[in-house]
Design an enzyme around this catalytic site. Structure first.
Site, mmCIF file in Angstrom:
data_model
loop_
_atom_site.group_PDB
_atom_site.id
_atom_site.type_symbol
_atom_site.label_atom_id
_atom_site.label_comp_id
_atom_site.label_asym_id
_atom_site.label_seq_id
_atom_site.Cartn_x
_atom_site.Cartn_y
_atom_site.Cartn_z
ATOM 1 N N TRP A 1 213.381 13.313 22.609
ATOM 2 C CA TRP A 1 213.761 13.030 24.005
ATOM 3 C C TRP A 1 213.311 14.178 24.895
ATOM 4 C CZ3 TRP A 1 213.996 8.344 23.069
ATOM 5 C CH2 TRP A 1 214.857 7.773 22.133
ATOM 6 N N ASP B 1 218.626 14.370 31.726
ATOM 7 C CA ASP B 1 218.656 13.103 30.996
ATOM 8 C C ASP B 1 220.050 13.007 30.378
ATOM 9 O OD1 ASP B 1 218.468 11.003 29.233
ATOM 10 O OD2 ASP B 1 216.735 11.779 28.132
ATOM 11 N N LYS C 1 223.358 3.080 26.307
ATOM 12 C CA LYS C 1 224.159 3.933 25.449
ATOM 13 C C LYS C 1 225.623 3.928 25.886
ATOM 14 C CE LYS C 1 220.451 5.468 23.215
ATOM 15 N NZ LYS C 1 219.507 6.347 23.895
HETATM 16 C C1 LIG Z 1 217.949 6.583 23.985
HETATM 17 C C2 LIG Z 1 217.548 7.764 24.762
HETATM 18 C C3 LIG Z 1 216.382 7.767 25.546
HETATM 19 C C4 LIG Z 1 215.423 6.611 25.588
HETATM 20 O O1 LIG Z 1 215.939 5.613 26.382
HETATM 21 P P1 LIG Z 1 215.106 4.278 26.699
HETATM 22 O O2 LIG Z 1 216.001 3.635 27.703
HETATM 23 O O3 LIG Z 1 214.991 3.531 25.423
HETATM 24 O O4 LIG Z 1 213.803 4.654 27.257
HETATM 25 C C5 LIG Z 1 216.104 8.902 26.280
HETATM 26 N N1 LIG Z 1 216.910 9.967 26.257
HETATM 27 C C6 LIG Z 1 218.037 10.004 25.506
HETATM 28 C C7 LIG Z 1 218.898 11.228 25.518
HETATM 29 C C8 LIG Z 1 218.392 8.902 24.744
HETATM 30 O O5 LIG Z 1 219.500 8.933 24.000
#
Ligand SMILES: *Cc1c(COP(=O)(O)O)cnc(C)c1O
Length: 354
Positions: A100, A167, A191
């Site tokens: 990530w 993020d 999530k």
């Molecule tokens: C799952 C995740 C992503 C990717 O997310 P997408 O919506 O599938 O692009 C990015 N950063 C973190 C911290 C994640 O847990």
């Protein structure tokens, strides 16, 4: 049926949210039409979008502080490049806490110089870097507040004078933070907020407009802000279901209330990992994630027995990420304390049998 969903994402959502969302697919708010067959510009849907934007600011305590809320397509992965496209003029700083962050860095390098301000790569990302200096000449500093794969989480948000970009895909709305310290927050919904298909972006408006490059409309935050997330057709079902989850959270008492529950869940599981000699955690104790607990068996030959036991108990989604192995228990907002209790019982049952 016993249902204990520890999936890392897409993940467990509150039961009442799923029921309301299902109803809306057939008949939205009693209007006789489905949510997914009406115009996104109808007053029925515009109200959904407006409420969702307002509620995000309310839950984060960001009203009247110059922030805008966007609901976009493309997942957190598209934000890896949109952030750099919109904010990176010459040099950006990234804290690398593994998968990530890595991907975000790769995209940013297409747009300018990237400095890895800190990294935990030297120990396979099993800790959160601390005590690093943030250069003052960065366009922004990027961090991943919770690493979903390794199971690490920042407890302290780094001090910076430059705009802080985060993020928060896997810990958004899970704990109280001073959200006004961030210039930009993004999170894929799947999530902790809703179904896949929508990405939340919260931006302090005054950090935009500083880059000289031309930005394609669909990738331009200012375009999406001016069109209130309706530049093109938004993912209506995902936005509506996210609103339902946010309302569920508000009615529960907001982020502070869920944080208390999340701490209880994490403490219950980690104390079993630490006390039970058949298990060991993957990461430094002080950097453990309250959302994703990563652990493994100390005796690999017990794998078959353990896997059978947790599956029998109605547990799902406990396998570790393919790059780490072992186990990962994701304990997002909608996972109950009872579900964590079921897992802990299975772990102590294994110790009794071994
Ligand atoms: C799952 C995740 C992503 C990717 O997310 P997408 O919506 O599938 O692009 C990015 N950063 C973190 C911290 C994640 O847990």
């Amino acid at each position: 049926m016993n249902k204990h969903n520890f999936s890392a994402g897409p993940c467990v959502l509150p039961e009442p949210v799923l029921r309301k969302a299902a109803d809306a697919v057939v008949d939205f708010n009693g209007i006789g039409y489905s949510l997914i067959e009406i115009s996104h510009r109808s007053s029925d849907f515009v109200a959904v979008m407006d409420q969702a934007r307002q509620l995000v600011l309310e839950l984060m305590g960001l009203q009247e502080k110059g922030y805008e809320v966007l609901f976009l397509h493309g997942g957190a992965s598209l934000e890896f490049l949109m952030v750099a496209y919109n904010l990176l003029e010459t040099k950006a700083g990234y804290i690398n806490t593994g998968t990530w962050s890595d991907k975000a860095i790769k995209e940013a390098r297409l747009f300018g110089e990237v400095v890895e301000v800190a990294s935990s790569k030297d120990k396979d990302y099993t800790y959160i870097p601390k005590g690093f200096k943030v250069p003052a000449d960065l366009d922004y500093l990027h961090m991943t507040t919770n690493n979903t794969v390794y199971g690490t989480q920042f407890r302290e948000i780094p001090e910076t004078k430059v705009p802080l970009v985060a993020d928060m895909s896997s810990d958004i709305f899970s704990r109280t933070l001073d959200f006004s310290r961030f210039g930009l927050i993004y999170a894929g919904a799947q999530k902790n907020m809703g179904p896949a298909g929508v990405t939340l972006v919260v931006i302090k408006k005054d950090i935009l407009g500083r880059v000289t490059r031309k930005i394609p409309s669909m990738l331009d935050y200012q375009v999406h802000i001016s069109k209130e997330s309706m530049y093109n057709t938004p993912p209506v079902f995902a936005v509506y279901t996210s609103l339902l989850t946010l309302e569920w959270l508000r009615d529960l008492g907001g982020i502070a209330a869920i944080e208390e529950l999340n701490e209880k869940k994490a403490k219950l599981l980690y104390s079993e990992i630490d006390l039970n000699p058949l298990f060991r955690g993957f990461v430094e104790k002080e950097d453990r994630s309250y959302m994703n607990a990563t652990f493994d068996l100390t005796q690999p030959d017990l794998k078959e027995t353990f896997d059978a036991l947790w599956k029998e108990a109605g547990i799902r989604g406990l396998n570790g990420h393919r790059s780490v192995g072992g186990y990962r228990a994701s304990m997002y907002n909608a996972l109950s304390l009872e579900s964590v209790g079921v897992l802990v019982d299975v772990m102590s049952d294994l110790e009794r049998r071994a």
